[in-house]
Design a protein around this motif. Structure first.
Motif, PDB file in Angstrom:
ATOM      1  N   GLN A  87      47.850  44.991  37.897  1.00 11.89           N
ATOM      2  CA  GLN A  87      48.453  45.389  36.623  1.00 11.89           C
ATOM      3  C   GLN A  87      49.943  45.674  36.720  1.00 11.89           C
ATOM      4  O   GLN A  87      50.617  45.776  35.698  1.00 11.89           O
ATOM      5  CB  GLN A  87      47.759  46.641  36.068  1.00 11.89           C
ATOM      6  N   HIS A  88      50.470  45.825  37.931  1.00 12.66           N
ATOM      7  CA  HIS A  88      51.876  46.204  38.088  1.00 12.66           C
ATOM      8  C   HIS A  88      52.596  45.228  39.025  1.00 12.66           C
ATOM      9  O   HIS A  88      53.411  45.628  39.859  1.00 12.66           O
ATOM     10  CB  HIS A  88      51.991  47.639  38.625  1.00 12.66           C
ATOM     11  N   GLN A 142      49.445  51.426  46.252  1.00 16.73           N
ATOM     12  CA  GLN A 142      48.449  50.856  45.365  1.00 16.73           C
ATOM     13  C   GLN A 142      47.063  51.435  45.628  1.00 16.73           C
ATOM     14  O   GLN A 142      46.689  51.692  46.771  1.00 16.73           O
ATOM     15  CB  GLN A 142      48.394  49.340  45.507  1.00 16.73           C
ATOM     16  N   ASP A 143      46.348  51.629  44.543  1.00 14.55           N
ATOM     17  CA  ASP A 143      44.928  51.947  44.606  1.00 14.55           C
ATOM     18  C   ASP A 143      44.138  50.677  44.359  1.00 14.55           C
ATOM     19  O   ASP A 143      44.565  49.794  43.612  1.00 14.55           O
ATOM     20  CB  ASP A 143      44.571  52.978  43.530  1.00 14.55           C
ATOM     21  N   THR A 144      42.973  50.593  44.959  1.00 14.41           N
ATOM     22  CA  THR A 144      42.088  49.457  44.743  1.00 14.41           C
ATOM     23  C   THR A 144      40.787  49.954  44.128  1.00 14.41           C
ATOM     24  O   THR A 144      40.171  50.896  44.638  1.00 14.41           O
ATOM     25  CB  THR A 144      41.786  48.725  46.060  1.00 14.41           C
ATOM     26  N   THR A 145      40.380  49.305  43.035  1.00 17.50           N
ATOM     27  CA  THR A 145      39.161  49.691  42.333  1.00 17.50           C
ATOM     28  C   THR A 145      38.305  48.455  42.108  1.00 17.50           C
ATOM     29  O   THR A 145      38.825  47.393  41.744  1.00 17.50           O
ATOM     30  CB  THR A 145      39.482  50.338  40.963  1.00 17.50           C
ATOM     31  N   LEU A 146      37.011  48.572  42.342  1.00 24.91           N
ATOM     32  CA  LEU A 146      36.085  47.478  42.063  1.00 24.91           C
ATOM     33  C   LEU A 146      35.321  47.793  40.793  1.00 24.91           C
ATOM     34  O   LEU A 146      34.661  48.822  40.679  1.00 24.91           O
ATOM     35  CB  LEU A 146      35.103  47.301  43.230  1.00 24.91           C
ATOM     36  N   PHE A 147      35.451  46.901  39.820  1.00 18.84           N
ATOM     37  CA  PHE A 147      34.772  47.101  38.544  1.00 18.84           C
ATOM     38  C   PHE A 147      34.185  45.773  38.087  1.00 18.84           C
ATOM     39  O   PHE A 147      34.912  44.792  37.918  1.00 18.84           O
ATOM     40  CB  PHE A 147      35.755  47.639  37.481  1.00 18.84           C
ATOM     41  N   ASP A 148      32.872  45.751  37.916  1.00 21.17           N
ATOM     42  CA  ASP A 148      32.178  44.551  37.443  1.00 21.17           C
ATOM     43  C   ASP A 148      32.516  43.330  38.298  1.00 21.17           C
ATOM     44  O   ASP A 148      32.822  42.238  37.772  1.00 21.17           O
ATOM     45  CB  ASP A 148      32.533  44.299  35.972  1.00 21.17           C
ATOM     46  N   ASP A 149      32.496  43.495  39.630  1.00 19.17           N
ATOM     47  CA  ASP A 149      32.773  42.436  40.601  1.00 19.17           C
ATOM     48  C   ASP A 149      34.214  41.932  40.558  1.00 19.17           C
ATOM     49  O   ASP A 149      34.516  40.856  41.087  1.00 19.17           O
ATOM     50  CB  ASP A 149      31.829  41.240  40.408  1.00 19.17           C
ATOM     51  N   LEU A 187      44.009  46.188  41.211  1.00 15.78           N
ATOM     52  CA  LEU A 187      45.084  46.845  41.943  1.00 15.78           C
ATOM     53  C   LEU A 187      45.953  47.596  40.947  1.00 15.78           C
ATOM     54  O   LEU A 187      46.293  47.071  39.882  1.00 15.78           O
ATOM     55  CB  LEU A 187      45.938  45.819  42.698  1.00 15.78           C
ATOM     56  N   ARG A 188      46.317  48.834  41.317  1.00 14.19           N
ATOM     57  CA  ARG A 188      47.126  49.636  40.407  1.00 14.19           C
ATOM     58  C   ARG A 188      48.101  50.486  41.192  1.00 14.19           C
ATOM     59  O   ARG A 188      47.851  50.858  42.345  1.00 14.19           O
ATOM     60  CB  ARG A 188      46.261  50.548  39.539  1.00 14.19           C
ATOM     61  N   ASN A 189      49.230  50.768  40.545  1.00  8.58           N
ATOM     62  CA  ASN A 189      50.207  51.668  41.127  1.00  8.58           C
ATOM     63  C   ASN A 189      49.782  53.101  40.830  1.00  8.58           C
ATOM     64  O   ASN A 189      49.496  53.454  39.681  1.00  8.58           O
ATOM     65  CB  ASN A 189      51.594  51.386  40.513  1.00  8.58           C
ATOM     66  N   LYS A 190      49.733  53.925  41.858  1.00  7.73           N
ATOM     67  CA  LYS A 190      49.272  55.312  41.697  1.00  7.73           C
ATOM     68  C   LYS A 190      50.138  56.099  40.719  1.00  7.73           C
ATOM     69  O   LYS A 190      49.667  57.039  40.080  1.00  7.73           O
ATOM     70  CB  LYS A 190      49.278  56.027  43.048  1.00  7.73           C
ATOM     71  N   ASN A 191      51.404  55.724  40.604  1.00  5.78           N
ATOM     72  CA  ASN A 191      52.356  56.521  39.828  1.00  5.78           C
ATOM     73  C   ASN A 191      52.593  55.980  38.423  1.00  5.78           C
ATOM     74  O   ASN A 191      53.470  56.467  37.719  1.00  5.78           O
ATOM     75  CB  ASN A 191      53.699  56.584  40.579  1.00  5.78           C
ATOM     76  N   LYS A 192      51.829  54.972  38.011  1.00  5.47           N
ATOM     77  CA  LYS A 192      52.053  54.381  36.700  1.00  5.47           C
ATOM     78  C   LYS A 192      50.751  54.348  35.898  1.00  5.47           C
ATOM     79  O   LYS A 192      49.672  54.218  36.468  1.00  5.47           O
ATOM     80  CB  LYS A 192      52.595  52.953  36.849  1.00  5.47           C
TER      81      LYS A 192
END
Length: 560
Positions: free
Chosen positions: A52-53, A63-70, A74-79
């Motif tokens: 997303q960033h 970056q955080d990594t999240t698994l959703f619906d396979d 990837l996301r920035n922790k601060n945004k």
């Protein structure tokens, strides 16, 4: 082929071979010998990753990594981020399914039309261990918050001039679901500068709040759509305050709830099942009250200002391009109000009428239907010139609880985007000549017809010219109880059309158009029928004629 899973297939791999044996020609479609082997096999989607960033300028180390619906997110922790389920509504490529070019394009378009991203990219790579096609969706976000301020100097054809300021704040992800919240604050001050009404002025204050969702909010389940455009649900709240000095103060509250969706690049639908407005007057001056006494139609228009109804619009718009000789635009709109309230009153034993109107919460409600059509054609002449033509027709009918259309739903003619040889909203109804009231209190009509034609040409660089002719007027229906001008009749309305013509100068710098249109009347509908054409009276060398007949329109953008 690409819609059937052949991701690597290219039309350049095809070859036609001709066989002319025995005076007959046979065409055979085959593959070139250099065709890659993987182009002949279907590909299935493997791992899907959404960033997303994404940015080319910075390497994101937090970056955080999240698994959703396979799907890997990837996301920035601060945004701030958009919830995964919201983004997946726009992603039509699914894990383990065959690659499909149509789903590829739908995904790109839907993600872009959400209004949150500056760029959207998709990268495909072969996964040697699984034999599948991995997908990385790279989203470069727009700023979450955008502030905008505008200052304008407005000059109208009713000789009112003054500054207007508009300030807006937009949040692109209000509740984490790509909702867009826009707060708009506008205000203006206008003063009459000519000698006749010098000293009259008005000012306005218009806050507005809009909340838009990137989906249709309905109380039932919708089937998934493969349309490339994201539908929208819009809520709008607004308050308008208008101070007409020496006349009245007007307060208006508005609320609407509706949907907007596109069938394709040309066709747009808008449905507003709830559209409510309530307008009230205060601080009415004696002069204003005298005007209402002298004009019962105007008085009735201001009396019934609670409008609750629904509307629908259909728009067809050809993309603007110089490759086509002609582009077309068509907009059809329909609105009705008061029907539900009258039904409730009828069930309860009341039978509302204009003489004994029904009320809701102590307010008299308007009841009417209103239809209008706006058709335009643009014909390219050579590489730079253009002939633009427009036809507009509208009609409204008050019934049941109302004797006339509310003022805000009446039709008006005259002005910089209408019949430019006449002051704004000054024409009609019919052969009636409106008396000056400082440009604030024009009388509208139940029916409107306008025809415009304009030849646009280049002069030099961003300087453009135009020659134009306009015709139009408004009328009351014969059933309207107010006797003001000739009502609309098929055998006479053409003779009551006002006609004007003129020349235009436009400063067109692509993103901004400043327009100067100088026009003069050719036919005045309020004169006796034998004297309405005034072409033979044109005398630009006479000061009295110039003062009474030359109308300079200064406006932003093209008239149509």
């Amino acid at each position: 082929m690409k819609d059937s899973g052949y991701f690597y297939f290219n039309p350049d791999y095809l070859i036609f071979e001709a066989d002319t044996t025995n005076e007959e020609m046979t065409l055979r479609l085959g593959l070139k010998t250099e065709t890659h082997a993987n182009a002949l096999h279907t590909q299935r989607i493997g791992r899907i990753t959404i960033d997303q960033h994404y940015s080319l300028d910075n390497v994101n180390t937090s970056q955080d990594t999240t698994l959703f619906d396979d799907v890997i997110f990837l996301r920035n922790k601060n945004k701030p981020v958009i919830r995964p389920e919201v983004i997946l509504r726009a992603v039509y490529l699914k894990k383990d399914e065959l690659y499909n070019r149509r789903d590829h394009n739908i995904t790109l378009n839907r993600l872009m039309s959400m209004g949150n991203f500056k760029f959207v990219q998709m990268k495909f790579t072969d996964n040697d261990s699984t034999g599948l096609l991995d997908v990385a969706i790279l989203l470069t976000p727009l700023p979450i918050n955008t502030f905008r301020a505008e200052m304008e100097l407005v000059t109208k054809s009713n000789n009112y001039t003054g500054p207007r300021m508009n300030v807006s704040l937009l949040n692109r992800n209000t509740f984490g679901g790509s909702e867009q919240l826009k707060l708009n604050m506008a205000g203006s001050f206008e003063a009459q500068l000519n000698a006749i009404n010098k000293g009259l002025f008005s000012y306005t204050f218009n806050p507005q709040l809009e909340l838009t969702f990137p989906r249709l909010l309905v109380p039932f389940q919708l089937k998934p759509s493969h349309n490339i455009y994201t539908p929208q649900t819009r809520f709008a709240f607004a308050y308008n305050y208008i101070k007409r000095v020496n006349y009245f103060d007007m307060n208006s509250l508005l609320f609407s709830y509706g949907y907007k969706w596109k069938k394709n690049a040309r066709i747009t639908h808008e449905l507003t099942p709830i559209n409510i407005s309530n307008t009230s007057l205060s601080n009415e001056s004696d002069d204003f009250k005298a005007l209402l006494v002298a004009n019962p139609y105007l008085k009735k228009s201001y009396d019934e200002q609670f409008v609750a109804g629904e509307s629908y619009s259909f728009t067809y718009n050809d993309p603007s391009t110089t490759e086509k000789v002609a582009q077309h635009f068509l907009q059809l709109r329909a609105e009705s109000a008061g029907g539900l309230f009258s039904l409730i009153n009828s069930i309860s034993g009341n039978h509302p009428s204009p003489d004994h109107p029904g009320t809701i919460l102590g307010m008299v409600y308007s009841q009417f239907v209103r239809l209008d059509a706006d058709a335009r054609t643009y014909i390219n002449i050579g590489n730079k010139d253009k002939l633009a033509m427009r036809f507009y027709a509208g009609a409204g009918k008050a019934f049941g609880n109302s004797a006339s259309l509310p003022y805000s739903r009446q039709f008006f003619s005259g002005g910089p985007n209408s019949v430019r040889a006449f002051a704004i909203n000054s024409l009609g109804p019919g052969d009636y000549q409106q008396q000056t009231t400082g440009g604030f209190l024009q009388t509208g009509g139940d029916i409107k017809i306008e025809i415009n034609a304009e030849y646009r040409f280049d002069i030099y660089s961003f300087l453009k010219g135009a020659l134009f002719v306009d015709a139009g007027n408004v009328w009351l229906q014969a059933s309207n109880p107010v006797n003001l001008g000739n009502p609309f009749r098929l055998n006479s309305f053409l003779s009551e059309m006002a006609v004007g013509s003129g020349i235009g100068l436009r400063l067109d710098v692509s993103f901004f158009v400043l327009r100067f249109d100088l026009a003069t009347p050719l036919r005045k509908p309020w004169l006796p029928s034998a004297d309405r054409w005034v072409v033979n009276e044109i005398n630009p060398f006479k000061a009295d004629w110039r003062r009474e007949n030359l109308m300079l329109n200064i406006a932003i953008g093209y008239p149509f």
